[in-house]
Scaffold this motif. Structure first.
Motif, PDB file in Angstrom:
ATOM      1  N   GLU A   1     -14.683   6.840 -52.212  1.00 39.83           N
ATOM      2  CA  GLU A   1     -14.018   7.915 -51.493  1.00 39.83           C
ATOM      3  C   GLU A   1     -15.036   8.855 -50.873  1.00 39.83           C
ATOM      4  O   GLU A   1     -16.061   9.160 -51.463  1.00 39.83           O
ATOM      5  CB  GLU A   1     -13.151   8.700 -52.468  1.00 39.83           C
ATOM      6  N   SER A   2     -14.728   9.295 -49.649  1.00 39.55           N
ATOM      7  CA  SER A   2     -15.700  10.190 -49.018  1.00 39.55           C
ATOM      8  C   SER A   2     -15.442  11.614 -49.501  1.00 39.55           C
ATOM      9  O   SER A   2     -14.374  11.910 -50.023  1.00 39.55           O
ATOM     10  CB  SER A   2     -15.548  10.138 -47.513  1.00 39.55           C
ATOM     11  N   THR A   3     -16.422  12.461 -49.312  1.00 38.73           N
ATOM     12  CA  THR A   3     -16.230  13.833 -49.772  1.00 38.73           C
ATOM     13  C   THR A   3     -15.163  14.519 -48.930  1.00 38.73           C
ATOM     14  O   THR A   3     -14.963  14.192 -47.769  1.00 38.73           O
ATOM     15  CB  THR A   3     -17.531  14.641 -49.642  1.00 38.73           C
ATOM     16  N   LYS A   4     -14.507  15.480 -49.571  1.00 35.08           N
ATOM     17  CA  LYS A   4     -13.407  16.177 -48.888  1.00 35.08           C
ATOM     18  C   LYS A   4     -13.913  16.968 -47.695  1.00 35.08           C
ATOM     19  O   LYS A   4     -13.206  17.213 -46.745  1.00 35.08           O
ATOM     20  CB  LYS A   4     -12.746  17.147 -49.877  1.00 35.08           C
ATOM     21  N   ASN A   5     -15.186  17.385 -47.770  1.00 41.19           N
ATOM     22  CA  ASN A   5     -15.691  18.304 -46.751  1.00 41.19           C
ATOM     23  C   ASN A   5     -16.111  17.629 -45.453  1.00 41.19           C
ATOM     24  O   ASN A   5     -16.573  18.279 -44.542  1.00 41.19           O
ATOM     25  CB  ASN A   5     -16.925  19.045 -47.295  1.00 41.19           C
ATOM     26  N   VAL A   6     -15.995  16.298 -45.404  1.00 39.87           N
ATOM     27  CA  VAL A   6     -16.475  15.598 -44.207  1.00 39.87           C
ATOM     28  C   VAL A   6     -15.294  15.118 -43.372  1.00 39.87           C
ATOM     29  O   VAL A   6     -14.368  14.498 -43.886  1.00 39.87           O
ATOM     30  CB  VAL A   6     -17.345  14.378 -44.605  1.00 39.87           C
ATOM     31  N   SER A   7     -15.319  15.432 -42.073  1.00 37.42           N
ATOM     32  CA  SER A   7     -14.313  14.852 -41.189  1.00 37.42           C
ATOM     33  C   SER A   7     -14.958  13.700 -40.422  1.00 37.42           C
ATOM     34  O   SER A   7     -16.181  13.692 -40.207  1.00 37.42           O
ATOM     35  CB  SER A   7     -13.747  15.909 -40.246  1.00 37.42           C
ATOM     36  N   HIS A   8     -14.145  12.740 -40.049  1.00 39.64           N
ATOM     37  CA  HIS A   8     -14.676  11.509 -39.455  1.00 39.64           C
ATOM     38  C   HIS A   8     -14.126  11.335 -38.031  1.00 39.64           C
ATOM     39  O   HIS A   8     -12.924  11.441 -37.821  1.00 39.64           O
ATOM     40  CB  HIS A   8     -14.291  10.305 -40.323  1.00 39.64           C
ATOM     41  N   GLU A   9     -15.034  11.073 -37.114  1.00 40.04           N
ATOM     42  CA  GLU A   9     -14.621  10.934 -35.715  1.00 40.04           C
ATOM     43  C   GLU A   9     -15.227   9.668 -35.139  1.00 40.04           C
ATOM     44  O   GLU A   9     -16.331   9.294 -35.522  1.00 40.04           O
ATOM     45  CB  GLU A   9     -15.177  12.109 -34.891  1.00 40.04           C
ATOM     46  N   TYR A  10     -14.505   9.009 -34.219  1.00 39.07           N
ATOM     47  CA  TYR A  10     -15.168   7.911 -33.523  1.00 39.07           C
ATOM     48  C   TYR A  10     -15.022   8.043 -32.014  1.00 39.07           C
ATOM     49  O   TYR A  10     -14.071   8.648 -31.523  1.00 39.07           O
ATOM     50  CB  TYR A  10     -14.721   6.542 -34.046  1.00 39.07           C
ATOM     51  N   TYR A  11     -15.990   7.512 -31.333  1.00 38.70           N
ATOM     52  CA  TYR A  11     -16.090   7.618 -29.881  1.00 38.70           C
ATOM     53  C   TYR A  11     -16.255   6.215 -29.316  1.00 38.70           C
ATOM     54  O   TYR A  11     -17.216   5.525 -29.668  1.00 38.70           O
ATOM     55  CB  TYR A  11     -17.299   8.467 -29.497  1.00 38.70           C
ATOM     56  N   LEU A  12     -15.324   5.808 -28.473  1.00 39.08           N
ATOM     57  CA  LEU A  12     -15.348   4.439 -27.956  1.00 39.08           C
ATOM     58  C   LEU A  12     -16.044   4.408 -26.597  1.00 39.08           C
ATOM     59  O   LEU A  12     -15.589   5.046 -25.648  1.00 39.08           O
ATOM     60  CB  LEU A  12     -13.905   3.945 -27.841  1.00 39.08           C
ATOM     61  N   VAL A  13     -17.158   3.695 -26.531  1.00 36.35           N
ATOM     62  CA  VAL A  13     -17.930   3.624 -25.278  1.00 36.35           C
ATOM     63  C   VAL A  13     -18.382   2.175 -25.050  1.00 36.35           C
ATOM     64  O   VAL A  13     -18.321   1.353 -25.961  1.00 36.35           O
ATOM     65  CB  VAL A  13     -19.198   4.526 -25.320  1.00 36.35           C
ATOM     66  N   ASN A  14     -18.848   1.894 -23.861  1.00 34.72           N
ATOM     67  CA  ASN A  14     -19.479   0.597 -23.634  1.00 34.72           C
ATOM     68  C   ASN A  14     -20.775   0.556 -24.429  1.00 34.72           C
ATOM     69  O   ASN A  14     -21.489   1.558 -24.491  1.00 34.72           O
ATOM     70  CB  ASN A  14     -19.809   0.413 -22.150  1.00 34.72           C
ATOM     71  N   ALA A  15     -21.080  -0.629 -24.975  1.00 30.51           N
ATOM     72  CA  ALA A  15     -22.267  -0.725 -25.833  1.00 30.51           C
ATOM     73  C   ALA A  15     -23.509  -0.213 -25.107  1.00 30.51           C
ATOM     74  O   ALA A  15     -24.368   0.425 -25.700  1.00 30.51           O
ATOM     75  CB  ALA A  15     -22.463  -2.165 -26.276  1.00 30.51           C
ATOM     76  N   ARG A  16     -23.598  -0.464 -23.821  1.00 31.64           N
ATOM     77  CA  ARG A  16     -24.821  -0.067 -23.124  1.00 31.64           C
ATOM     78  C   ARG A  16     -24.883   1.449 -22.864  1.00 31.64           C
ATOM     79  O   ARG A  16     -25.918   1.952 -22.429  1.00 31.64           O
ATOM     80  CB  ARG A  16     -24.966  -0.848 -21.824  1.00 31.64           C
ATOM     81  N   ASP A  17     -23.784   2.145 -23.103  1.00 33.55           N
ATOM     82  CA  ASP A  17     -23.789   3.601 -22.906  1.00 33.55           C
ATOM     83  C   ASP A  17     -24.025   4.360 -24.210  1.00 33.55           C
ATOM     84  O   ASP A  17     -23.900   5.580 -24.267  1.00 33.55           O
ATOM     85  CB  ASP A  17     -22.451   4.068 -22.305  1.00 33.55           C
ATOM     86  N   ARG A  18     -24.346   3.623 -25.248  1.00 33.79           N
ATOM     87  CA  ARG A  18     -24.530   4.235 -26.567  1.00 33.79           C
ATOM     88  C   ARG A  18     -25.488   5.427 -26.530  1.00 33.79           C
ATOM     89  O   ARG A  18     -25.214   6.486 -27.073  1.00 33.79           O
ATOM     90  CB  ARG A  18     -25.124   3.201 -27.511  1.00 33.79           C
ATOM     91  N   TYR A  19     -26.622   5.217 -25.898  1.00 36.01           N
ATOM     92  CA  TYR A  19     -27.635   6.269 -25.914  1.00 36.01           C
ATOM     93  C   TYR A  19     -27.167   7.501 -25.129  1.00 36.01           C
ATOM     94  O   TYR A  19     -27.351   8.638 -25.578  1.00 36.01           O
ATOM     95  CB  TYR A  19     -28.965   5.739 -25.364  1.00 36.01           C
TER      96      TYR A  19
END
Ligand code: AMP
Length: 589
Positions: A212-230
């Motif tokens: 289980e992750s700690t309660k104090n952390v929120s998790h977000e994801y960002y969907l991009v093209n692999a080549r735009d990662r940087y």
């Protein structure tokens, strides 16, 4: 709720606990300490870093060993030098009133003679990394034949790092009747099998839910093209001006590359990975702790043992191979009662992993958009405005005020503010004013629109399935020989005797130069630019006879042509450059 007194610890340890300001035992301490004090038993504890596990095994070990003896009685194995030093320091603090206590730290990258001296002084406890420990055993610089307590700390990580053989070999030099206490954040099969092999009827304790992750952390994801990662990473950093973060990459090479790029682009960043010397790693960590480095780019292994409390963001530049590793990563933030954010930059092919992680951490991710260039400009502007607002005026400036006032005599307040902020704002504005939207919609396809992309180059290469390649092995081969990162070669489409692949336009010259003179088995490996971006993908049937014939011709006779196979047009754009004089490389697969 029990107290440290209730756990049955002696006065010397209780005094040290008071000095340290620990008011009540943590969950793992409450569960482990009384049992380990009362019985000579093996123990398996599922507990993560930050739960107080060092004290959970440290106090019972300190209580049980004979301080008056100079024999080594306790051995603690830990995966990294950082953790080894951290455990040693903690034990010394816990045992500060135990007169005659010697704790020796044994780890690679430092003088073995010096460490042997520490052991010889009569170390009752040795804290070691497996590689150096094995080395010292083989040189007969340590004697662990009489130890009574062994601890395998962060066992999952030690096995991840390939220490199974070393651990087995080390433990073969210890008595069979010792107690073994194993601590691990996760319980993969390998750890369970180690427990089975080396332990007898262990007590099992679990602290919280094991993943289980700690309660104090929120998790977000960002969907991009692999080549735009940087680019996405930079925007996330720019959108959070006060970021103090660890950025996780999968390989040492990507870690180094991302850190270098960030530094080139003006960020305060540093790399932390196993290819750096110990000295370099120490310097980076020191700079990070002092906040001279805002973005620490690290591999999972190197980041173990980072003991920094106020990390605001963890950024998963790439997701880890083992989903469970995500728990370790996100646990670097949200410590010591603070809140934190764990961000994942994800490409379409990996997005399904988010669901698996959600199941493991029992928390939902929020899908967020990479901020647009103009949103970032606004954030930066307001951040600067707030900084200016909160800055205490320096009265050393007073004597210069008349001259400055004279300069701005005809400038009204609004105009002056605009000018003042433009000094910083224009830099961001110029960079971002024409920036593209990096977000990818998560419906259908592979998330890439090759037909619109003008920023990548498609190549023809005259090797294919007949040469033993599939798309993965060809991609690996190209990445390796061209020294490119894992996202830099994409859209690899392997046919029978030839293939296609894409890179960013910026790598075009590098690719063409490299293959100018590249020979394999007496045959030139030929790479040419294809005019089609590869929209048609790899679904067409192989019809490459014409091409095969063409490639049998001597190099000079080859012409621009259209592939019968895919309709992709290729132009013979290979350049003879200065690089063409370099020795020919033999092909590695
Ligand atoms: P660990 O999980 O052993 O890495 O411990 C994390 C941190 O918590 C260390 O800095 C310890 O000094 C601290 N710590 C350990 N036990 C306690 C406790 N009972 N109360 C407060 N802090 C603690």
């Amino acid at each position: 709720m029990s107290t440290f007194q209730d756990l049955g610890l002696n006065d010397d340890l209780l005094q040290a606990i008071t000095d340290l300001g620990f008011t009540k035992p943590s969950d793992v301490q409450q569960k482990a300490i009384p049992t380990l004090l009362a019985e000579e038993r093996d123990l398996v504890a599922l507990a993560q870093t930050g739960t107080g596990k060092t004290a959970a095994f440290g106090f019972p070990m300190l209580e049980k060993i004979d301080i008056n003896s100079r024999t080594t009685q306790g051995l603690i194995l830990s995966p990294t030098r950082e953790l080894c030093l951290q455990i040693t320091a903690e034990l010394k603090l816990y045992g500060k009133y135990c007169k005659g206590l010697n704790v020796a730290a044994i780890y690679g990258g430092a003088s073995i003679t010096e460490q042997a001296k520490q052991v010889k002084k009569g170390a009752q406890i040795i804290v070691a990394t497996p590689g150096r420990m094995k080395d010292m055993i083989s040189r007969k610089l340590v004697d662990i034949s009489k130890i009574q307590y062994s601890v395998l700390d962060e066992a999952d990580e030690m096995l991840n790092m390939g220490f199974y053989e070393d651990i087995t070999s080390i433990l073969s030099h210890t008595p069979d009747d010792k107690s073994t206490w194993l601590f691990s954040a996760t319980m993969p099969r390998e750890v369970a099998s180690i427990a089975k092999k080396f332990m007898y009827d262990p007590i099992e304790i679990t602290v919280g839910n094991k993943n289980e992750s700690t309660k104090n952390v929120s998790h977000e994801y960002y969907l991009v093209n692999a080549r735009d990662r940087y680019l996405a990473l930079k925007r996330l950093a720019d959108a959070n001006p006060d970021i103090f973060s660890v950025i996780f990459c999968r390989t040492k090479r990507d870690t180094q590359k991302v850190a270098e790029k960030l530094v080139e682009d003006g960020y305060s960043a540093g790399a932390l990975h196993g290819d750096l010397s110990q000295n370099q790693r120490d310097l980076v960590m020191k700079a990070f702790r002092n906040k001279q480095i805002q973005m620490l780019v690290a591999t999972d292994v190197a980041a173990r043992g980072i003991d920094v409390d106020d990390i605001t963001h963890v950024i998963n530049y790439q997701l880890p191979d083992e989903i469970e590793t995500y728990t370790h990563r996100s646990g670097r933030t949200g410590r010591a009662g603070k809140t934190g954010v764990s961000m994942v930059i994800v490409s379409k092919s990996e997005v399904r992993k988010i669901k698996s992680i959600e199941r493991i951490i029992k928390k939902q991710f929020e899908k967020k958009n990479i901020p647009s260039g103009m949103e970032i400009c606004k954030v930066q502007l307001m951040s600067l405005a707030n900084k200016v607002h909160n800055t205490e005026a320096n009265h050393e400036i007073d004597s210069y005020l008349p001259s400055i006032n004279e300069l701005f005599n005809n400038t009204d307040k609004d105009e002056l503010i605009k000018k003042f902020f433009s000094v910083e704002f224009t830099r961001f504005f110029n960079y971002y004013q024409k920036s593209k939207d990096l977000n990818v919609s998560d419906s259908g396809g592979d998330g890439r629109d090759y037909s619109k992309s003008s920023n990548d180059t498609r190549y023809f290469i005259n090797v294919g399935r007949k040469d033993g390649y599939d798309w993965m092995s060809l991609k690996d081969f190209l990445k390796e020989v061209l020294e490119l990162g894992r996202d830099d070669v994409f859209k690899v489409d392997v046919k029978d005797s030839f293939s296609f692949f894409n890179t960013e336009k910026e790598n075009e010259q590098k690719v063409l130069d490299f293959f100018t003179d590249f020979k394999y088995n007496g045959r030139f490996v030929n790479v040419e630019i294809s005019e089609n971006k590869g929209r048609s993908g790899g679904k067409r049937r192989d019809r490459d006879r014409g091409r095969r014939r063409n490639h049998d011709k001597p190099k000079g006779e080859r012409r621009s042509r259209r592939s019968k196979d895919t309709g992709e047009r290729t132009t013979n754009k290979r350049r003879r450059s200065s690089v063409s004089n370099r020795p020919r490389r033999s092909r590695r697969k």
